[in-house]
Design a protein around this motif. Structure first.
Motif, PDB file in Angstrom:
ATOM      1  N   LEU A 237     134.385  60.843  50.379  1.00 41.77           N
ATOM      2  CA  LEU A 237     134.654  61.508  51.650  1.00 41.77           C
ATOM      3  C   LEU A 237     133.864  62.811  51.789  1.00 41.77           C
ATOM      4  CD1 LEU A 237     138.472  61.021  52.283  1.00 41.77           C
ATOM      5  CD2 LEU A 237     136.589  60.219  53.685  1.00 41.77           C
ATOM      6  N   ILE A 238     133.452  63.390  50.655  1.00 44.91           N
ATOM      7  CA  ILE A 238     132.643  64.613  50.721  1.00 44.91           C
ATOM      8  C   ILE A 238     131.364  64.332  51.502  1.00 44.91           C
ATOM      9  CG2 ILE A 238     131.415  66.318  49.322  1.00 44.91           C
ATOM     10  CD1 ILE A 238     133.380  65.702  47.076  1.00 44.91           C
ATOM     11  N   TYR A 239     130.764  63.210  51.190  1.00 44.43           N
ATOM     12  CA  TYR A 239     129.522  62.814  51.855  1.00 44.43           C
ATOM     13  C   TYR A 239     129.765  62.521  53.334  1.00 44.43           C
ATOM     14  CZ  TYR A 239     125.820  59.499  53.136  1.00 44.43           C
ATOM     15  OH  TYR A 239     124.831  58.825  53.773  1.00 44.43           O
ATOM     16  N   THR A 240     130.828  61.799  53.633  1.00 43.58           N
ATOM     17  CA  THR A 240     131.120  61.456  55.024  1.00 43.58           C
ATOM     18  C   THR A 240     131.485  62.693  55.830  1.00 43.58           C
ATOM     19  OG1 THR A 240     131.885  59.285  54.317  1.00 43.58           O
ATOM     20  CG2 THR A 240     132.556  60.011  56.502  1.00 43.58           C
ATOM     21  N   ALA A 241     132.186  63.660  55.213  1.00 49.78           N
ATOM     22  CA  ALA A 241     132.529  64.897  55.919  1.00 49.78           C
ATOM     23  C   ALA A 241     131.271  65.655  56.312  1.00 49.78           C
ATOM     24  CB  ALA A 241     133.421  65.765  55.036  1.00 49.78           C
ATOM     25  N   CYS A 242     130.270  65.633  55.461  1.00 50.10           N
ATOM     26  CA  CYS A 242     129.002  66.299  55.775  1.00 50.10           C
ATOM     27  C   CYS A 242     128.303  65.600  56.941  1.00 50.10           C
ATOM     28  CB  CYS A 242     128.120  66.312  54.532  1.00 50.10           C
ATOM     29  SG  CYS A 242     126.800  67.529  54.603  1.00 50.10           S
ATOM     30  N   ILE A 243     128.405  64.276  56.986  1.00 50.94           N
ATOM     31  CA  ILE A 243     127.834  63.511  58.098  1.00 50.94           C
ATOM     32  C   ILE A 243     128.508  63.908  59.418  1.00 50.94           C
ATOM     33  CG2 ILE A 243     127.764  61.208  59.124  1.00 50.94           C
ATOM     34  CD1 ILE A 243     125.634  61.436  57.181  1.00 50.94           C
ATOM     35  N   ILE A 244     129.836  64.039  59.381  1.00 48.84           N
ATOM     36  CA  ILE A 244     130.570  64.411  60.582  1.00 48.84           C
ATOM     37  C   ILE A 244     130.141  65.793  61.066  1.00 48.84           C
ATOM     38  CG2 ILE A 244     132.865  64.926  61.504  1.00 48.84           C
ATOM     39  CD1 ILE A 244     133.968  62.823  59.573  1.00 48.84           C
ATOM     40  N   ALA A 245     130.001  66.743  60.126  1.00 48.11           N
ATOM     41  CA  ALA A 245     129.591  68.100  60.496  1.00 48.11           C
ATOM     42  C   ALA A 245     128.190  68.106  61.098  1.00 48.11           C
ATOM     43  CB  ALA A 245     129.640  69.004  59.256  1.00 48.11           C
ATOM     44  N   LEU A 264     122.753  67.909  53.183  1.00 46.82           N
ATOM     45  CA  LEU A 264     123.130  66.504  53.025  1.00 46.82           C
ATOM     46  C   LEU A 264     122.249  65.785  51.997  1.00 46.82           C
ATOM     47  CD1 LEU A 264     125.118  64.402  54.021  1.00 46.82           C
ATOM     48  CD2 LEU A 264     123.503  63.794  55.809  1.00 46.82           C
ATOM     49  N   VAL A 265     120.991  66.206  51.887  1.00 45.99           N
ATOM     50  CA  VAL A 265     120.103  65.602  50.885  1.00 45.99           C
ATOM     51  C   VAL A 265     120.681  65.773  49.480  1.00 45.99           C
ATOM     52  CG1 VAL A 265     117.800  65.739  49.849  1.00 45.99           C
ATOM     53  CG2 VAL A 265     118.063  65.940  52.318  1.00 45.99           C
ATOM     54  N   GLN A 266     121.262  66.946  49.220  1.00 47.94           N
ATOM     55  CA  GLN A 266     121.853  67.198  47.908  1.00 47.94           C
ATOM     56  C   GLN A 266     123.227  66.544  47.774  1.00 47.94           C
ATOM     57  OE1 GLN A 266     119.855  68.551  45.796  1.00 47.94           O
ATOM     58  NE2 GLN A 266     118.331  69.181  47.327  1.00 47.94           N
ATOM     59  N   VAL A 267     123.978  66.513  48.877  1.00 43.03           N
ATOM     60  CA  VAL A 267     125.324  65.929  48.835  1.00 43.03           C
ATOM     61  C   VAL A 267     125.258  64.441  48.501  1.00 43.03           C
ATOM     62  CG1 VAL A 267     127.343  65.351  50.251  1.00 43.03           C
ATOM     63  CG2 VAL A 267     126.362  67.640  50.346  1.00 43.03           C
ATOM     64  N   ILE A 268     124.214  63.760  48.947  1.00 40.84           N
ATOM     65  CA  ILE A 268     124.059  62.335  48.627  1.00 40.84           C
ATOM     66  C   ILE A 268     124.047  62.135  47.118  1.00 40.84           C
ATOM     67  CG2 ILE A 268     122.456  60.390  48.724  1.00 40.84           C
ATOM     68  CD1 ILE A 268     121.617  61.396  51.509  1.00 40.84           C
ATOM     69  N   GLY A 269     123.246  62.946  46.418  1.00 38.52           N
ATOM     70  CA  GLY A 269     123.187  62.832  44.953  1.00 38.52           C
ATOM     71  C   GLY A 269     124.466  63.263  44.279  1.00 38.52           C
ATOM     72  N   ILE A 270     125.103  64.333  44.813  1.00 39.76           N
ATOM     73  CA  ILE A 270     126.354  64.817  44.229  1.00 39.76           C
ATOM     74  C   ILE A 270     127.439  63.749  44.328  1.00 39.76           C
ATOM     75  CG2 ILE A 270     128.208  66.507  44.508  1.00 39.76           C
ATOM     76  CD1 ILE A 270     126.044  68.502  45.436  1.00 39.76           C
ATOM     77  N   ALA A 271     127.561  63.118  45.497  1.00 37.66           N
ATOM     78  CA  ALA A 271     128.576  62.066  45.674  1.00 37.66           C
ATOM     79  C   ALA A 271     128.326  60.900  44.730  1.00 37.66           C
ATOM     80  CB  ALA A 271     128.571  61.592  47.125  1.00 37.66           C
ATOM     81  N   PHE A 272     127.055  60.517  44.559  1.00 37.96           N
ATOM     82  CA  PHE A 272     126.718  59.430  43.641  1.00 37.96           C
ATOM     83  C   PHE A 272     127.129  59.787  42.211  1.00 37.96           C
ATOM     84  CE2 PHE A 272     123.773  57.422  40.658  1.00 37.96           C
ATOM     85  CZ  PHE A 272     123.834  56.094  41.038  1.00 37.96           C
ATOM     86  N   ASN A 273     126.833  61.022  41.781  1.00 39.10           N
ATOM     87  CA  ASN A 273     127.179  61.437  40.423  1.00 39.10           C
ATOM     88  C   ASN A 273     128.681  61.509  40.200  1.00 39.10           C
ATOM     89  OD1 ASN A 273     124.453  61.699  39.801  1.00 39.10           O
ATOM     90  ND2 ASN A 273     124.388  63.856  40.371  1.00 39.10           N
ATOM     91  N   LEU A 274     129.426  61.983  41.220  1.00 37.29           N
ATOM     92  CA  LEU A 274     130.881  62.101  41.078  1.00 37.29           C
ATOM     93  C   LEU A 274     131.538  60.744  40.870  1.00 37.29           C
ATOM     94  CD1 LEU A 274     131.817  64.828  43.722  1.00 37.29           C
ATOM     95  CD2 LEU A 274     131.855  65.034  41.234  1.00 37.29           C
ATOM     96  N   ILE A 275     130.970  59.700  41.467  1.00 35.49           N
ATOM     97  CA  ILE A 275     131.516  58.357  41.288  1.00 35.49           C
ATOM     98  C   ILE A 275     131.486  57.983  39.815  1.00 35.49           C
ATOM     99  CG2 ILE A 275     131.109  55.909  41.760  1.00 35.49           C
ATOM    100  CD1 ILE A 275     130.071  56.760  44.528  1.00 35.49           C
ATOM    101  N   ILE A 276     130.389  58.311  39.135  1.00 40.70           N
ATOM    102  CA  ILE A 276     130.249  57.987  37.711  1.00 40.70           C
ATOM    103  C   ILE A 276     131.076  58.932  36.856  1.00 40.70           C
ATOM    104  CG2 ILE A 276     128.584  57.806  35.809  1.00 40.70           C
ATOM    105  CD1 ILE A 276     126.469  57.127  37.918  1.00 40.70           C
TER     106      ILE A 276
END
Length: 692
Positions: A237-245, A264-276
């Protein structure tokens, strides 16, 4: 997903006085989030490359797809930030005075702008694909659920590529007509990716919230805030919240769109890493409060499972490793040890050095029971038979989950029979002495063990006669799918070093023979011929799975032809145990099979040391998933068979799928790899080199 850098500036030309500030703030914000990306990437790489005890993972257990994704995203993010810095410096340095840096920010034709746009669109498409994939997995791989998101994703990809083409083909200073066309394409790109994120995130949140609620009601009761945070991290949801903003700021034509598009370029990578990362720290799912896991057999597969569980099970759980010997045996170097005195030290690891931890460390409480045999397997317990000094100890251990890694029986020296380490080492010395005194050696069996032994004897004792009996033809020597050229090259190498190969022959009464010396034997063949003057026989057939524990519990799970235990795609017991053995309530009896995992040579899955490592690790990960209430994913075996073996000191055989290696190259790889494999084996047990 985002507005393309530079293009956003052109769209905001009416508010030119905000552009310079917006670009600088965007660079500052992206730098902060880049720091978070670097930190999460480091934690992600630690989880992907290191085991729980901070040792390098076995290559076969590394998730290479996730590793490649994490490295690819950090590379793109670093490149994007560097281009942004150069972009801003160039604008301030080149465009001085009136109209100032705004003129550079309005211009789309600079290569920095074009490359930033390429990176941005690439990461956006990749992030949407990962989100759709997660929705697909969370919903039990249902394609019906993700049909609409997939169609929208293809539309996003097409629009993104068209937008990139328009940016790349634009001349310096955008004309108004081209600007309006670009705005329309960007609005479509952002709208569709926004829809994809809302749709997929809603699907994931709904599924996870429902499962988490069920687990929480039956086990633990986490605080509401903690529960929501877990769902947020898991679903991205962190990534999607950034999309909404970003979507809102773009519609409002606000300068903050620069900030959100860069961040958002950085949030994409952060969200991917948090999943792992959350898989490592179990953020998402509450665990069962306590229980016991038993690992029967601490060979290659068993120790891999034990080591993973030792670091992954939560506090309150107990882990018990059971091994009938006082040592662990590594069969790969055993054949080389029959011809090289002292090499047998690489075949053993001492169990005393295998680390265990207590509940005070915040992890599970682990213990090892060496020289202990499991004589009976029940649905929720194992009955033990321990050595005399330990005879007063508990003879029954209850479990919630069990891993059966009892391996297979084979003639010595491919397997050992004495539980004492010193006795087993002494057996190797006796074997070496008897072999060195022989003059004519007969090897029965044309599998890998027979080929390697025949090659080692012929290479190290060139004065000996070596006869290899192969019951098959070159077309059927190896498993289906392996090129015939591997068999032909193998036979050619054997004959080159002096091995006498007899194809399509069988020895009469071979299964009743025992490896060892004999007095000038005459060995009869089924063809009516015989081989005279044999004074040493090596039997390389008769591999038998150690599946006797399943005979009473679940006889239907054992193959009548080879004794292997049938397993499900998740490596769990494939047949429900006999009703008279069940100690569970009748309503829970269907859950019995899911408690028992079968891995390694005793199962009917792939047979190799590499596969044993993978299966042991998979079973341990599956148990951790069950402990935390997560679903168990099917085991993914190696797609192509891998062969690497020696034929004496200078020749070898190797193949990956249908690619067959040169015999000299295969030999070099084997001779280089063998010491590394032995070292890796000892490291799993934290054992020093055994003294002979």
């Amino acid at each position: 997903m985002s507005q393309i850098p530079g293009a956003a500036a052109a769209a905001a030309a009416a508010q030119a006085w905000l552009v310079e500030k917006g670009e600088l703030i965007a660079l500052f914000g992206e730098s902060i989030f880049y720091g978070a990306h670097v930190i999460t990437c480091g934690l992600c790489l630690r989880e992907l490359l290191l085991s729980r005890d901070m040792k390098w993972k076995f290559p076969g257990s590394i998730h290479w797809t996730m590793l490649s994704g994490a490295l690819f995203l950090i590379f793109l993010s670093t490149f994007h930030l560097a281009l942004g810095l150069r972009y801003n410096l160039n604008a301030i340095k080149v465009y001085l005075g009136i109209p100032g840096a705004n003129l550079a920010f309005f211009d789309l034709a600079y290569w920095e702008t074009i490359m930033q746009s390429v990176i941005y669109v690439t990461e956006t498409i990749l992030a949407d694909a990962l989100l759709i994939y997660r929705a697909h997995i969370v919903w039990d791989k249902s394609w019906r659920i993700v049909v609409l998101p997939l169609l929208l994703w293809f539309a996003t990809t097409a629009i993104g590529c068209t937008t990139l083409w328009m940016v790349a083909s634009t001349q310096h200073v955008v004309p108004s007509e081209a600007q309006r066309r670009l705005e329309h394409w960007m609005d479509g790109f952002l709208s569709i990716t926004f829809t994809v994120n809302i749709l997929c995130t809603s699907l994931i949140v709904h599924k996870i919230w429902r499962v988490n609620t069920q687990v929480a009601s039956s086990a633990l009761h986490p605080a509401r805030l903690t529960h929501i945070v877990r769902v947020v991290i898991d679903s991205g949801l962190i990534y999607t919240a950034c999309i909404i903003a970003l979507f809102g700021s773009t519609l409002a034509n606000s300068a903050t769109q620069f900030l959100f598009s860069s961040v958002l370029v950085q949030v994409i990578g952060i969200a991917f890493n948090l999943i792992i990362i959350r898989e490592a720290f179990h953020y998402t799912w509450p665990a069962q409060p306590e229980g016991t896991v038993v690992v029967v057999g601490l060979g290659i597969a068993g120790v891999k499972a034990f080591n993973y569980l030792r670091g992954a099970l939560p506090s309150g759980w107990h882990l018990v490793g059971i091994e009938r010997n006082e040592y662990a045996f590594f069969p790969i170097p055993a054949l080389r040890a029959t011809v090289e005195a002292g090499y047998e030290k690489h075949c053993f690891a001492e169990l005393d050095h295998l680390p265990v931890v207590g509940s005070s460390s915040g992890k599970c409480e682990a213990s090892i029971l060496p020289k202990t045999a499991v004589v009976q397997l029940n649905t929720q317990s194992v009955i033990l038979e321990r050595s005399k000094p330990q005879s007063e100890a508990t003879t029954e251990v209850a479990f919630d989950y069990c891993i059966i890694a009892t391996g297979a029986s084979y003639q010595y020296p491919c397997r050992t029979s004495d539980p004492s380490l010193r006795a087993s080492l002494s057996q190797f010395a006796q074997f070496q002495d008897a072999l060195s005194k022989s003059s004519s050696v007969l090897v029965i069996g044309g599998g890998l063990a027979g080929i390697e032994f025949a090659g080692d004897v012929a290479s190290h004792f060139q004065d000996k006669r070596v006869v290899l009996i192969v019951s098959r033809t070159p077309e059927t020597m190896f498993e289906e799918g392996v090129p015939v050229s591997l068999a032909k090259k193998t036979l050619e190498s054997l004959r080159t070093i002096g091995v006498e190969v007899r194809l399509s022959e069988r020895v009469v009464g071979a299964r009743d023979m025992v490896t060892g010396p004999c007095k000038k034997c005459s060995v009869p063949l089924q063809s009516g011929q015989s081989i005279e003057g044999i004074d040493f026989i090596f039997v390389a057939i008769g591999n038998q799975a150690n599946s006797s524990l399943m005979q009473d519990l679940a006889p239907g799970s054992i193959s009548a032809t080879n004794g292997l235990v049938h397993v499900t795609p998740t490596l769990q017991l494939s047949h429900t145990p006999s009703p008279e053995k069940s100690v569970l309530p009748l309503s829970d009896s269907s859950d019995v099979s899911s408690r028992i995992f079968v891995v390694g040579d005793v199962s009917d899955e792939q047979k190799s040391a590499r596969s044993a490592f993978r299966q042991g690790l998979y079973a341990a990960q599956s148990i951790v998933n069950l402990v935390y209430g997560r679903p168990v994913k099917p085991y993914n075996p190696a797609s192509a068979p891998v062969y690497l073996f020696s034929i004496g000191s200078h020749y070898g055989g190797g193949a990956i799928g249908r690619w067959v290696w040169n015999s000299r190259i295969a030999s070099m790889l084997y001779e280089y790899g063998l010491p590394a494999w032995c070292k890796g084996f000892r490291q799993e047990y934290n054992s020093p080199l055994v003294q002979v």
